[in-house]
Scaffold this motif. Sequence first.
Motif, mmCIF file in Angstrom:
data_model
loop_
_atom_site.group_PDB
_atom_site.id
_atom_site.type_symbol
_atom_site.label_atom_id
_atom_site.label_comp_id
_atom_site.label_asym_id
_atom_site.label_seq_id
_atom_site.Cartn_x
_atom_site.Cartn_y
_atom_site.Cartn_z
ATOM 1 N N ALA A 155 59.227 2.934 -0.744
ATOM 2 C CA ALA A 155 58.847 3.044 0.664
ATOM 3 C C ALA A 155 59.997 2.591 1.554
ATOM 4 O O ALA A 155 60.820 1.770 1.157
ATOM 5 N N GLU A 156 60.041 3.141 2.746
ATOM 6 C CA GLU A 156 61.069 2.727 3.694
ATOM 7 C C GLU A 156 60.833 1.275 4.101
ATOM 8 O O GLU A 156 59.709 0.860 4.380
ATOM 9 N N ARG A 157 61.889 0.492 4.100
ATOM 10 C CA ARG A 157 61.755 -0.933 4.412
ATOM 11 C C ARG A 157 61.500 -1.131 5.895
ATOM 12 O O ARG A 157 62.176 -0.571 6.741
ATOM 13 N N GLU A 158 60.470 -1.933 6.193
ATOM 14 C CA GLU A 158 60.150 -2.250 7.582
ATOM 15 C C GLU A 158 60.882 -3.527 7.991
ATOM 16 O O GLU A 158 60.776 -4.550 7.324
ATOM 17 N N LEU A 159 61.625 -3.450 9.078
ATOM 18 C CA LEU A 159 62.332 -4.621 9.568
ATOM 19 C C LEU A 159 61.413 -5.435 10.464
ATOM 20 O O LEU A 159 60.697 -4.892 11.286
ATOM 21 N N GLY A 160 61.453 -6.730 10.309
ATOM 22 C CA GLY A 160 60.603 -7.604 11.110
ATOM 23 C C GLY A 160 60.273 -8.871 10.345
ATOM 24 O O GLY A 160 60.631 -9.022 9.185
ATOM 25 N N LYS A 161 59.601 -9.775 11.013
ATOM 26 C CA LYS A 161 59.250 -11.043 10.395
ATOM 27 C C LYS A 161 58.184 -10.852 9.343
ATOM 28 O O LYS A 161 57.237 -10.103 9.526
ATOM 29 N N THR A 162 58.353 -11.542 8.224
ATOM 30 C CA THR A 162 57.345 -11.475 7.178
ATOM 31 C C THR A 162 56.156 -12.351 7.544
ATOM 32 O O THR A 162 56.262 -13.270 8.349
ATOM 33 N N ASN A 163 55.035 -12.060 6.921
ATOM 34 C CA ASN A 163 53.827 -12.840 7.165
ATOM 35 C C ASN A 163 54.009 -14.263 6.657
ATOM 36 O O ASN A 163 54.512 -14.481 5.558
ATOM 37 N N GLU A 164 53.584 -15.246 7.429
ATOM 38 C CA GLU A 164 53.762 -16.648 7.059
ATOM 39 C C GLU A 164 52.670 -17.156 6.134
ATOM 40 O O GLU A 164 52.776 -18.251 5.587
ATOM 41 N N MET A 165 51.610 -16.373 5.953
ATOM 42 C CA MET A 165 50.503 -16.808 5.115
ATOM 43 C C MET A 165 50.742 -16.402 3.664
ATOM 44 O O MET A 165 51.328 -15.360 3.376
ATOM 45 N N GLY A 184 59.200 -4.927 -5.860
ATOM 46 C CA GLY A 184 58.471 -3.788 -5.317
ATOM 47 C C GLY A 184 59.372 -2.765 -4.664
ATOM 48 O O GLY A 184 59.032 -1.587 -4.570
ATOM 49 N N CYS A 185 60.546 -3.192 -4.176
ATOM 50 C CA CYS A 185 61.462 -2.270 -3.521
ATOM 51 C C CYS A 185 62.870 -2.853 -3.535
ATOM 52 O O CYS A 185 63.076 -4.014 -3.913
ATOM 53 N N LEU A 186 63.840 -2.036 -3.133
ATOM 54 C CA LEU A 186 65.243 -2.443 -3.030
ATOM 55 C C LEU A 186 65.785 -3.012 -4.338
ATOM 56 O O LEU A 186 66.503 -4.011 -4.357
ATOM 57 N N TYR A 187 65.419 -2.371 -5.450
ATOM 58 C CA TYR A 187 65.847 -2.855 -6.765
ATOM 59 C C TYR A 187 67.248 -2.358 -7.102
ATOM 60 O O TYR A 187 67.551 -1.177 -7.005
ATOM 61 N N HIS A 188 68.120 -3.293 -7.498
ATOM 62 C CA HIS A 188 69.438 -2.969 -8.026
ATOM 63 C C HIS A 188 69.686 -3.957 -9.163
ATOM 64 O O HIS A 188 69.808 -5.165 -8.933
ATOM 65 N N HIS A 189 69.768 -3.449 -10.391
ATOM 66 C CA HIS A 189 69.804 -4.336 -11.552
ATOM 67 C C HIS A 189 70.989 -5.306 -11.507
ATOM 68 O O HIS A 189 70.833 -6.505 -11.777
ATOM 69 N N PRO A 201 65.307 -13.395 -17.681
ATOM 70 C CA PRO A 201 64.038 -12.661 -17.755
ATOM 71 C C PRO A 201 64.270 -11.152 -17.751
ATOM 72 O O PRO A 201 65.323 -10.672 -17.317
ATOM 73 N N LEU A 202 63.279 -10.425 -18.237
ATOM 74 C CA LEU A 202 63.316 -8.973 -18.126
ATOM 75 C C LEU A 202 63.176 -8.602 -16.650
ATOM 76 O O LEU A 202 62.330 -9.154 -15.953
ATOM 77 N N LEU A 203 64.005 -7.676 -16.195
ATOM 78 C CA LEU A 203 63.998 -7.289 -14.783
ATOM 79 C C LEU A 203 63.555 -5.839 -14.642
ATOM 80 O O LEU A 203 63.962 -4.979 -15.414
ATOM 81 N N GLY A 204 62.731 -5.584 -13.644
ATOM 82 C CA GLY A 204 62.271 -4.222 -13.435
ATOM 83 C C GLY A 204 61.791 -4.010 -12.012
ATOM 84 O O GLY A 204 61.824 -4.918 -11.186
ATOM 85 N N CYS A 205 61.347 -2.794 -11.746
ATOM 86 C CA CYS A 205 60.844 -2.468 -10.409
ATOM 87 C C CYS A 205 59.588 -1.629 -10.538
ATOM 88 O O CYS A 205 59.308 -1.059 -11.601
ATOM 89 N N VAL A 206 58.832 -1.561 -9.469
ATOM 90 C CA VAL A 206 57.626 -0.737 -9.439
ATOM 91 C C VAL A 206 58.039 0.728 -9.448
ATOM 92 O O VAL A 206 58.855 1.144 -8.620
ATOM 93 N N PRO A 207 57.533 1.533 -10.385
ATOM 94 C CA PRO A 207 57.936 2.941 -10.431
ATOM 95 C C PRO A 207 57.368 3.730 -9.266
ATOM 96 O O PRO A 207 56.386 3.339 -8.638
ATOM 97 N N GLY A 208 58.004 4.863 -8.977
ATOM 98 C CA GLY A 208 57.512 5.731 -7.916
ATOM 99 C C GLY A 208 58.456 5.748 -6.738
ATOM 100 O O GLY A 208 59.513 5.117 -6.727
#
Length: 213
Positions: free
Chosen positions: A119-129, A79-84, A109-116
């Motif tokens: 978004a700016e990456r938000e720093l912080g803990k990811t959701n545990e669910m 979804g973000c921070l893609y570098h092939h 596998p074929l590698l790709g990213c979401v076009p468009g």
Amino acid sequence: KAVVSTQSTGRSKMESGQGTNPTSTSEDPLTVDGLMMGHQRLKTMSCSDKVSRWNVLGLQGCLLSEFLEPVYLTSLTLGCLYHHGHLSRAVCCRYNDIPLAPPYKLNHPLLGCVPGQEAERELGKTNEMSMNWCAGDETVEVLDGCRGRCAKGVISRLARVSILREYGEFSGADCKDYNKVKERIGGYCEAKDVYNKFVKEKNYGVWIKKPAY
């Protein structure tokens, strides 16, 4: 002594931490006592390392490999921070010369990213669910990734004990000991041994395992 780039080294996530750290061949194994007493912090292999091992051993795991040939990813989308270059090295290309016997192989596998606009990456803990489901499931299961259980402490259908029970019902085998069942399934275990030996020879660090309770 060979110098190994940390870009190819396995990485682990630290309990209550952010980001990842390189693993090394001198990592001490995690123990229940060490974790309970606070002498060790729980570590988990990074998502890219888990995906990279799937691209060698397949998604099906050991138990299903008795009935299926390896099942490999067709594609992977970020979804973000893609570098092939970084992504391809992390999930498959660092194992280019691994000597696997059929039906196992190194999958690319074929590698790709979401076009468009990214978004700016938000720093912080990811959701545990997290949620899991597949075709045929009556409901979506919501899982607490930190505790390894569902709401109200219910054991997940992804837990080893649940998978082992399903395997026993399907195969009719005696399934009292998960590790002993896995040991008799030769092809997958042999491919896993090749993977572990390759990682060690390349000085990519060790695969950190959680201790059995």
